[in-house]
Structures are given as structure tokens and as C-alpha cells.
Scaffold this active site. Structure first.
Site, mmCIF file in Angstrom:
data_model
loop_
_atom_site.group_PDB
_atom_site.id
_atom_site.type_symbol
_atom_site.label_atom_id
_atom_site.label_comp_id
_atom_site.label_asym_id
_atom_site.label_seq_id
_atom_site.Cartn_x
_atom_site.Cartn_y
_atom_site.Cartn_z
ATOM 1 N N ARG A 98 72.329 3.925 17.564
ATOM 2 C CA ARG A 98 72.883 4.846 18.549
ATOM 3 C C ARG A 98 74.348 4.504 18.808
ATOM 4 N NH1 ARG A 98 72.816 9.729 20.874
ATOM 5 N NH2 ARG A 98 72.254 9.810 23.083
ATOM 6 N N THR A 373 71.042 17.853 16.632
ATOM 7 C CA THR A 373 70.516 16.650 16.021
ATOM 8 C C THR A 373 69.864 17.062 14.719
ATOM 9 O OG1 THR A 373 70.093 15.875 18.246
ATOM 10 C CG2 THR A 373 68.953 14.717 16.525
ATOM 11 N N THR A 391 72.286 12.229 15.079
ATOM 12 C CA THR A 391 72.862 13.274 15.910
ATOM 13 C C THR A 391 74.368 13.158 16.073
ATOM 14 O OG1 THR A 391 72.726 14.312 18.097
ATOM 15 C CG2 THR A 391 72.444 11.925 18.012
ATOM 16 N N LEU A 392 74.985 14.304 16.354
ATOM 17 C CA LEU A 392 76.356 14.383 16.867
ATOM 18 C C LEU A 392 76.331 14.851 18.317
ATOM 19 C CD1 LEU A 392 78.111 16.123 13.834
ATOM 20 C CD2 LEU A 392 78.591 13.818 14.658
ATOM 21 N N ASN A 393 75.152 15.127 18.835
ATOM 22 C CA ASN A 393 74.830 15.688 20.139
ATOM 23 C C ASN A 393 74.852 17.199 20.075
ATOM 24 O OD1 ASN A 393 73.903 15.447 22.760
ATOM 25 N ND2 ASN A 393 75.938 15.470 23.659
ATOM 26 N N SER A 444 68.857 8.652 24.941
ATOM 27 C CA SER A 444 68.612 9.724 23.981
ATOM 28 C C SER A 444 67.191 10.238 24.103
ATOM 29 C CB SER A 444 68.830 9.198 22.556
ATOM 30 O OG SER A 444 68.413 10.156 21.601
ATOM 31 N N SER A 445 66.985 11.496 23.720
ATOM 32 C CA SER A 445 65.638 12.065 23.647
ATOM 33 C C SER A 445 65.048 11.981 22.244
ATOM 34 C CB SER A 445 65.666 13.535 24.094
ATOM 35 O OG SER A 445 65.996 13.649 25.457
#
Length: 561
Positions: A98, A373, A391-393, A444-445
Site C-alpha cells: 500500500r 482499482t 489501485t490508483l484510487n 483501504s477496502s
């Protein structure tokens, strides 16, 4: 055999008009390995590695870098993610790569002098980016588990960038939609722009990105966190009031963490620990519904939906208070996962009416002090499995490119709690546990997960989707183990989502019939229509081999051999 083929083709035609699904009408099992990911060229790159004798982690390296080229909405070298790994012999491990807050980050950095959030500062500026972890993460995973040479795993992505690949209709549409933001936020740069707009079948060549990948190919981790690429990143930051320094890049390291392990009936769940909120939340959700007769009630019946929504309401309330980076905040994982605690949380659930979210607060226990993501699932011929979400969000991250290096920066800093109680772009709220601190990983999810049955590999699953990731993985697992759906059907089935706040049930078109909707609304549930929820990519182990489920909501593709 011919009759079965016709039935299978008819089923997939009915559930989706997606070209990828139609291109794979029959449910195939693969004996030697399978890759399911967000873009056809990346899936092919991963399977070619498996065919050369590489293992699941080798294939993951090839897929990740190929996605950085072919799926710029979320595939990346400028972001980060999580890996859940299970060897063919049952060893389980997780890798946290992350992104981290730069050393110059501060708790109130997105607030003005009056304490108000500055609009878009945590989303579409150079200050929105956390220090990327993707390259370090893949390098560490390969160093620990890889078989083939690093150079040959990165080469397919280099070729895709320098020689180009044909864009799909969906990618062309996404690029055209983002073009104005690219122009506005990148003066003097022309990355991913095309005069007249992109069309399906156009060749996309990314020369600067290709050369950046060559440095990663030849120098490994140092090809990104040091030397020319690091210089370009820091120059980009200095020119635009960003926060990264050479020291931030040098000091970034991914972390091996113990997985969250739990049981659901005869299944064993292997999933991601914090700073993912997904693993703990998934286990809480599964335990919340375990004693209820879901199979008898049926898929997306009113009783099933009500139970799942009420479980989600309570779990997301807990998420808001108790989950964050364990290196900075004492996450009460044992308490949150205690079956007695989870059962107690569900005692306020009543069949008479919906529980208002205002009546639900984060739980308490003794001794405690206060979509974009992408996911890919891979299994090799020896049964080694990886579930990786990166991810990049936001889609295309911050929309900001590193000049000369050709890759997008993330906007992961928005995943921190910029101010207690103020929602982020996904409507999620948080507090102290997820406050901004230098060097801290944002919550994060992402929920990469592997499921065992009777001690053997059963399922590999994950999805993009921001705050809906947790519920999409949860519902996909239930579709298989409770509702007896085949994997492709389980991945394709329509979904719904609740996250405590706002107090509404987001529902995909076609997820609920009119009678079910009426029953839910009569009990006080607010139903809100929305577009696609998640893009699940999964693998199921069967007696015939490995079956892939690629989500028709995207260009996701299953390739195996």
C-alpha cells in the site's frame, strides 16, 4: 456435449451482452493454470509466463506491469496494493505494498485556516499522491517466491508499451472521457491523448512509459525508486508543490503481514489484514450471516437482502473507528473478530423494520482505548495461488502524469480521514485510526481473498470498486457456497451495497425484482439505483481443473491452458 454447450452459450448471452463474455460462451476448466484480470493482453501475458514454467507469482509480475500499460484506469506502477498468497502445499502469506504518506504530510494538510476541507486538494493535485508501492511490492514478491528471471517477466509490458496494443471500445471511451482532465492537469504533456479521440482498434503506443519499464526490467526496484525515474518523480513534485522527496522513495518498503484467517462453515478464509479493512470486515460479515438459512431463502430474496444489509451496516460502522495502519494504530483485530462480539452486534437487528444508521454506532469492547482499482486472480499448475488487488484510487488516479516517465500518479491520500466525520470520495467516514501521519499507510477496502475447502484450494477472489469491494467479494462468495451458482454466474450476478453512511442501499439495475423492492421499502429501506458494482475476477477449483470467472462489467478476461 453439444446440448450442454448450447445451454451454456444461451445462459451467458442472457446475463450479459458484453463482448468478452460472448467471446467465452462455454465454461472451460484449465488443468495447468489460469489468469483472470482486467484486460485481455494482460491475461495473455500472465498465461505465457505460466506456460514457460513460471509460477503464480511470476505471472503476477507480468500481469501487474502489463496492466500498467493496458489498463491505465487502475493498472499501475504509480500506485500500490495487497497480495494474498497460498502455496500449493497450503502456506499462506500476505504482502502489503500500500502507498504511504510522504514525510511532509500532516494531519490537517487538506484543511484551510478555518478547518474546512479544501475541495479536490486530496484528489486532483500533486499533494494527493501517496508514495507508490507497486514496484517494490512485486519485486519483493518475486524475490521471495518467483522462479523465472525478473527481466523476462517485465519484458511483455515493455513490448506492449513500445510496440503498442489495440484499445477496446471500453478503454477508448474511458480515455475520451478523461481527456479534458488530462489536458487541464498536465500542461505541456500529451500522454493518452489523441487528436479526434480514441476509437476501438486504435494502436496505443506509450514510449516514455516503455522506457520507464525498461529501467525497472534492468534494475529492478532501483529502476523506479532511484536513478532517472526517481529524479523525474521528484522534479514533477518540486515543479508543482508536491511532497515526495528522494528520501520518501528510498525509504518505501512493502511489508509481509500475517493473513486474517477464519472459518465459514466448512470453508477456511484467507484474507488481507490491516491496513486493509477488507479482511476483517469480510470475516465479520460472514460470521454475521452464518447461522441464518440463506440457501433456503434464496439469492437476493427480501430476507437475504435485509440480513446482508443489516450486517453491512454494523461492519462499516466499526470500520469507521477501529481500522487503520497497524504500524501506527492499535487495531483491535481479535475483538472485532470475536464471534461473541459479532453476535452481539446483530442482536439489535429486527425483522420488523430497517435499523436506522443513526441508531448504529461503532461497537465497544472491554480494554480498548480510543471505482478505481483492479484485481487479478492466478493459479498455476502446482496449485500456487495469488489474489492481488492494486489501485490508483480514482479512475486514472489523480489524472496527473510524471513528465518524462509516462505514468500516472495515484490520489490515495484521499483514503485517509482528512477530517474526522467528513466523508471521502466514496462516502466513507473515519477518525483517529485513519488520520494522516508521515509514513503512514492509508486505510483501504481492497479485499483479495483465497478460500479453502477441506484443506484444499477452493476459490481465489477479489474486485475493484472502492467502498463496494468488501460487499462484492462477500456476495460473490455467498453466491457460490450458499446459492449454488457456478463461478461465472456468481461473478456476473447483480449486486447491492450498504456502508452505514449514507443510510441507503445502492442497487444495480436488475438486482432486485419489483416485489422484493416493495417489501424492502415497506420495512424502511431506502433503495438507490446505481451503475455497476465491482468487477470481480475469480477462480474456482473443480474436479476438472480451474474455472475462471471474468466480470462482464469490464474488459476482464479469463485465459488458461
Amino acid at each position: 456435449m453439444k446440448f450442454n454447450f448450447v445451454l451454456q452459450y444461451a445462459f451467458i448471452f442472457l446475463v450479459s451482452t458484453c463482448s468478452v463474455a460472448l467471446a467465452q460462451p462455454s465454461i472451460l476448466s484449465y488443468k495447468n493454470g489460469v489468469v483472470v484480470c482486467a484486460y485481455p493482453d494482460a491475461s495473455k501475458a500472465g498465461v505465457e509466463v505460466l506456460k514457460k514454467g513460471g509460477n503464480a507469482v511470476d505471472a503476477a509480475v507480468a500481469v501487474q506491469f502489463a496492466l500498467a500499460v493496458t489498463h491505465p484506469q487502475a493498472g499501475n506502477i504509480g500506485g500500490g496494493g495487497f497480495m494474498v498468497y497460498r502455496s500449493g502445499k497450503g502456506e499462506a502469506n500476505t504482502l502489503d505494498f500500500r502507498e504511504k504518506a510522504p514525510a511532509q504530510a500532516s494531519e490537517k494538510m487538506y484543511q484551510d485556516s478555518a478547518g474546512n476541507i479544501v475541495p479536490d486538494m486530496s484528489l486532483y493535485t500533486h499533494k494527493a499522491s501517496g508514495v507508490p508501492g507497486a514496484v517494490d511490492g512485486l519485486y519483493e514478491a518475486h524475490k521471495k517466491y518467483g522462479k523465472l528471471k525478473w527481466t523476462e517477466l517485465v519484458q511483455p509490458a515493455v513490448d506492449l508499451a513500445l510496440k503498442g496494443f489495440k484499445v477496446t471500445k471500453r478503454l477508448a471511451s474511458d480515455l475520451n472521457r478523461a481527456a479534458n482532465e488530462f489536458k487541464k492537469l498536465n500542461p505541456g504533456k500529451s500522454y493518452l491523448l489523441k487528436e479526434g479521440g480514441w476509437q476501438e482498434g486504435d494502436l496505443l503506443i506509450q514510449t516514455d512509459l516503455g522506457h520507464t519499464l525498461e529501467l525497472i526490467r534492468d534494475k529492478g526496484r532501483d529502476g523506479f525508486y532511484d536513478g532517472k525515474t526517481a529524479d523525474l518523480i521528484v522534479a514533477e513534485m518540486k515543479k508543482n508543490n508536491g511532497l515526495f522527496t528522494k528520501t520518501d522513495l528510498k525509504n518505501y518498503h512493502s511489508v509481509w503481514r500475517k493473513p486474517v484467517l477464519s472459518n465459514y462453515k466448512e470453508y477456511r478464509i484467507i484474507t488481507m489484514p490491516p491496513p486493509s479493512s477488507g479482511g476483517i470486515a469480510l470475516v465479520q460479515l460472514l460470521h454475521s450471516v452464518e447461522k441464518y438459512p440463506l440457501s433456503r431463502w434464496g439469492f437476493n430474496s427480501d430476507s437475504t437482502v435485509r440480513l446482508i444489509v443489516e450486517a453491512e451496516r454494523r461492519v462499516y460502522a466499526d470500520r469507521s473507528k477501529y481500522l487503520g495502519d497497524p504500524d501506527f494504530f492499535k487495531v483491535p483485530a481479535d475483538s472485532l473478530l470475536n464471534p461473541k462480539y459479532i453476535d452481539a452486534r446483530m442482536q439489535s437487528f429486527s425483522w420488523d423494520a430497517a435499523t436506522p444508521s443513526t441508531a448504529i454506532q461503532p461497537g465497544s469492547f472491554m480494554g480498548y482505548e480510543s471505482d478505481q482499482t483492479t484485481h487479478y486472480s492466478i493459479v498455476d499448475k502446482d496449485g500456487n495461488a495469488v489474489s492481488i488487488t492494486t489501485t490508483l484510487n480514482d479512475s486514472f488516479g489523480s489524472h496527473i502524469f510524471v513528465a518524462g516517465a509516462g505514468f500516472l500518479l495515484n490520489n490515495e491520500m484521499d483514503d485517509f480521514s482528512s477530517k474526522p466525520g467528513v466523508p471521502n470520495m466514496y462516502g466513507l467516514v473515519g477518525g483517529k485510526a485513519n488520520s494522516i501521519q508521515p509514513g503512514k499507510r492509508m486505510l483501504s477496502s481492497m479485499t483479495p481473498t483465497i478460500v479453502e475447502k477441506n484443506g484444499k484450494l477452493f476459490m481465489v477472489v477479489g474486485t475493484p470498486g472502492g467502498s463496494t469491494i468488501i460487499t462484492s467479494v462477500f456476495q460473490t462468495i455467498l453466491n457460490v457456497v450458499e446459492f449454488n451458482q457456478g463461478l461465472q454466474q456468481a461473478v456476473t450476478s447483480k449486486r447491492f451495497h450498504h456502508q452505514w453512511l449514507p443510510d441507503e442501499v445502492a442497487v444495480e439495475a436488475g438486482a432486485l425484482d419489483d416485489i422484493t423492492k416493495e417489501k424492502l421499502q415497506q420495512k424502511g429501506y431506502k433503495l438507490t439505483p446505481r451503475g455497476a458494482i465491482g468487477r470481480v475476477d475469480a477462480i474456482l477449483a473443480t474436479p476438472q481443473g480451474y474455472e475462471g470467472g471474468a466480470d462482464p462489467r469490464g474488459d476482464d478476461t479469463t485465459v488458461g491452458y
